[in-house]
Design a protein around this motif. Structure first.
Motif, short mmCIF file in Angstrom:
data_model
loop_
_atom_site.label_atom_id
_atom_site.label_comp_id
_atom_site.label_asym_id
_atom_site.label_seq_id
_atom_site.Cartn_x
_atom_site.Cartn_y
_atom_site.Cartn_z
N ARG A 127 0.84 -1.21 0.00
CA ARG A 127 0.00 0.00 0.00
C ARG A 127 0.87 1.26 0.00
O ARG A 127 0.46 2.31 -0.47
CB ARG A 127 -0.93 0.01 1.22
N GLU A 128 2.07 1.12 0.56
CA GLU A 128 3.03 2.24 0.52
C GLU A 128 4.40 1.67 0.14
O GLU A 128 4.76 0.58 0.58
CB GLU A 128 3.15 2.91 1.88
N LEU A 129 5.15 2.49 -0.61
CA LEU A 129 6.47 2.06 -1.04
C LEU A 129 7.52 3.03 -0.52
O LEU A 129 7.39 4.24 -0.73
CB LEU A 129 6.50 2.04 -2.58
N LEU A 130 8.51 2.51 0.14
CA LEU A 130 9.67 3.32 0.54
C LEU A 130 10.78 3.01 -0.45
O LEU A 130 11.21 1.87 -0.57
CB LEU A 130 10.11 2.94 1.96
N LEU A 154 -0.29 13.69 1.39
CA LEU A 154 -0.05 13.77 -0.05
C LEU A 154 0.51 12.42 -0.53
O LEU A 154 1.07 11.66 0.27
CB LEU A 154 0.94 14.90 -0.36
N PRO A 155 0.40 12.14 -1.82
CA PRO A 155 0.80 10.80 -2.28
C PRO A 155 2.30 10.54 -2.34
O PRO A 155 2.73 9.39 -2.46
CB PRO A 155 0.18 10.70 -3.69
N VAL A 156 3.11 11.60 -2.29
CA VAL A 156 4.57 11.44 -2.38
C VAL A 156 5.26 12.25 -1.29
O VAL A 156 4.88 13.40 -1.06
CB VAL A 156 5.13 11.97 -3.73
N PHE A 211 5.95 6.59 -1.36
CA PHE A 211 4.85 6.75 -2.31
C PHE A 211 3.62 5.99 -1.83
O PHE A 211 3.75 4.87 -1.32
CB PHE A 211 5.21 6.14 -3.68
N ASP A 212 2.45 6.57 -2.03
CA ASP A 212 1.22 5.78 -1.95
C ASP A 212 1.21 4.90 -3.19
O ASP A 212 1.36 5.39 -4.33
CB ASP A 212 -0.02 6.69 -1.94
N TRP A 213 1.05 3.61 -2.98
CA TRP A 213 1.23 2.67 -4.09
C TRP A 213 0.21 2.89 -5.22
O TRP A 213 0.57 2.87 -6.39
CB TRP A 213 1.19 1.23 -3.58
N LEU A 214 -1.05 3.14 -4.88
CA LEU A 214 -2.05 3.28 -5.94
C LEU A 214 -1.74 4.49 -6.82
O LEU A 214 -1.90 4.45 -8.05
CB LEU A 214 -3.46 3.42 -5.34
N TRP A 215 -1.26 5.54 -6.20
CA TRP A 215 -0.86 6.74 -6.96
C TRP A 215 0.32 6.38 -7.88
O TRP A 215 0.31 6.69 -9.07
CB TRP A 215 -0.47 7.85 -5.99
N GLU A 247 1.55 17.51 -5.49
CA GLU A 247 1.33 16.18 -4.92
C GLU A 247 2.49 15.72 -4.04
O GLU A 247 2.48 14.59 -3.55
CB GLU A 247 1.11 15.17 -6.05
N VAL A 248 3.50 16.58 -3.86
CA VAL A 248 4.71 16.15 -3.17
C VAL A 248 4.92 16.92 -1.88
O VAL A 248 4.87 18.15 -1.85
CB VAL A 248 5.94 16.33 -4.08
N SER A 249 5.17 16.17 -0.83
CA SER A 249 5.54 16.78 0.44
C SER A 249 7.05 16.60 0.64
O SER A 249 7.60 15.55 0.30
CB SER A 249 4.73 16.09 1.55
N VAL A 250 7.71 17.62 1.16
CA VAL A 250 9.15 17.54 1.39
C VAL A 250 9.38 17.22 2.87
O VAL A 250 8.85 17.91 3.74
CB VAL A 250 9.84 18.87 1.04
N TYR A 251 10.14 16.17 3.12
CA TYR A 251 10.49 15.82 4.49
C TYR A 251 11.92 16.32 4.73
O TYR A 251 12.87 15.79 4.16
CB TYR A 251 10.40 14.31 4.70
N CYS A 252 12.04 17.36 5.54
CA CYS A 252 13.37 17.93 5.77
C CYS A 252 14.10 17.09 6.81
O CYS A 252 13.63 16.96 7.94
CB CYS A 252 13.25 19.38 6.23
#
Ligand SMILES: Nc1ncnc2c1ncn2[C@@H]1O[C@H](COP(=O)(O)OP(=O)(O)O[C@H]2O[C@H](CO)[C@@H](O)[C@H](O)[C@H]2O)[C@@H](O)[C@H]1O
Length: 308
Positions: A127-130, A154-156, A211-215, A247-252
């Motif tokens: 369901r989620e991909l790292l 967000l999906p990414v 990533f959300d896998w479906l996205w 669609e992208v969130s930044v993880y600092c």
């Protein structure tokens, strides 16, 4: 040393998460070290290979299943992972070689490598991909990034950190409009934009994604294998459009978000590898070298030999 078992399978962890380790690049900038060897399998120090940093991070983050995308001279890498890390991944550690899975051309880029493995990821209940790279030296708990991904919704999510602007053109760079709010993504720009509030630094992608896998399966065109317009590379094709679409969130990867950056090195060039090795042979190391999970059976003989 036990032999890899290519027919092994993976199952997603209880939260639906699977990790993919991208380890198939040619690593041409490491010259002689990667002529007949995968970059992640290049020795780092004291029996550790470059790949062990990402593996240790995944293991200590309780990631229980991983699919490794190999392509360029994978034998040493696979043998090392199989011997030292399999015990740490209860839901499976498998190796999928682009030369076999995507013949005759192989994986044509990082996104294509994931797309080629979509049926197996689907069957694993992902369901989620790292997504991780096999050529970085850093110490990171991915659970924080995954939690941030879920919190934002967000999906990414892309891990990022600031580097001197003069060093940023070899990376993917975010153009930001808040401390970590991305407006644009530029893969290896000749003129990297400055990060928000700091004209001397740029906010770069660490090449680590959730990533959300479906996205993702939709964006990669996994149902359209013959579509010539499918994206091939995360940095060049997937992220620029996704960032523009919001669609992208930044993880600092720093605390607080505007503070000093933690230790992280892309050891893709000979000089970066040499400098990074020197940091770890100094009296005070940036952090401890990776530790292998306890394996029933013999330890890797590389650990028994002197440091190299
Ligand atoms: N065809 C293929 N099949 C399987 N594996 C493959 C592959 N091609 C490359 N890889 C692997 O994927 C990882 C990323 O390698 P790349 O060379 O594509 O990206 P690069 O490091 O230049 O930039 C990326 O990583 C930097 C951070 O180092 C980011 O800033 C930048 O945006 C991002 O594109 C490496 O571990 C490599 O071995």
């Amino acid at each position: 040393m036990s032999k890899p078992e290519p027919n092994d399978t993976i199952a997603a962890g209880p939260d639906g998460l699977v990790a993919v380790l991208l380890a198939g690049g040619k690593g041409t900038r490491l010259g002689p070290l990667t002529r007949t060897e995968a970059k992640p399998a290049v020795p780092f120090a004291e029996g550790r290979l470059i790949v062990d940093f990402a593996m240790h991070n995944a293991y200590r983050s309780n990631i229980s299943s991983m699919l490794v995308c190999t392509q360029w001279h994978p034998a040493t890498l696979v043998a090392h992972l199989e011997c030292n890390w399999r015990a740490g991944f209860s839901q499976g550690l498998v190796y999928r070689d682009g030369n076999r899975l995507a013949a005759p051309d192989g994986y044509r880029g990082t996104a294509h490598a994931v797309a080629c493995n979509a049926p197996e990821l689907e069957a694993a209940g992902t369901r989620e991909l790292l997504v991780l790279a096999g050529d970085h030296v850093y110490d990171m708990d991915y659970r924080k990034m995954i939690a941030a991904h879920r919190a934002v919704g967000l999906p990414v999510t892309v891990a990022a950190l600031p580097v001197p602007r003069s060093d940023a053109s070899g990376f993917g760079v975010f153009e930001t409009e808040g401390p970590c709010h991305a407006r644009r993504f530029l893969e290896k720009p000749a003129e990297p934009p400055a990060m928000y509030g700091d004209p001397d630094r740029a906010l770069i992608s660490m090449g680590i994604y959730v990533f959300d896998w479906l996205w993702l399966r939709n964006v990669l065109g996994c149902d359209r294998p013959d579509d010539p317009n499918r994206p091939l590379d995360f940095g060049h094709d997937v992220l620029p459009a996704a960032v523009t679409r919001g669609e992208v969130s930044v993880y600092c990867f720093m605390e607080p978000a505007t503070g000093p950056a933690p230790y992280w090195r892309d050891v893709g060039t000979l000089s970066a590898l040499e400098h990074t090795r020197a940091d770890f042979s100094a009296e005070t190391r940036p952090f401890d070298l990776p530790v292998f999970p306890v394996v029933a059976g013999k330890p890797d003989e590389r650990l028994m030999s002197p440091a190299r």
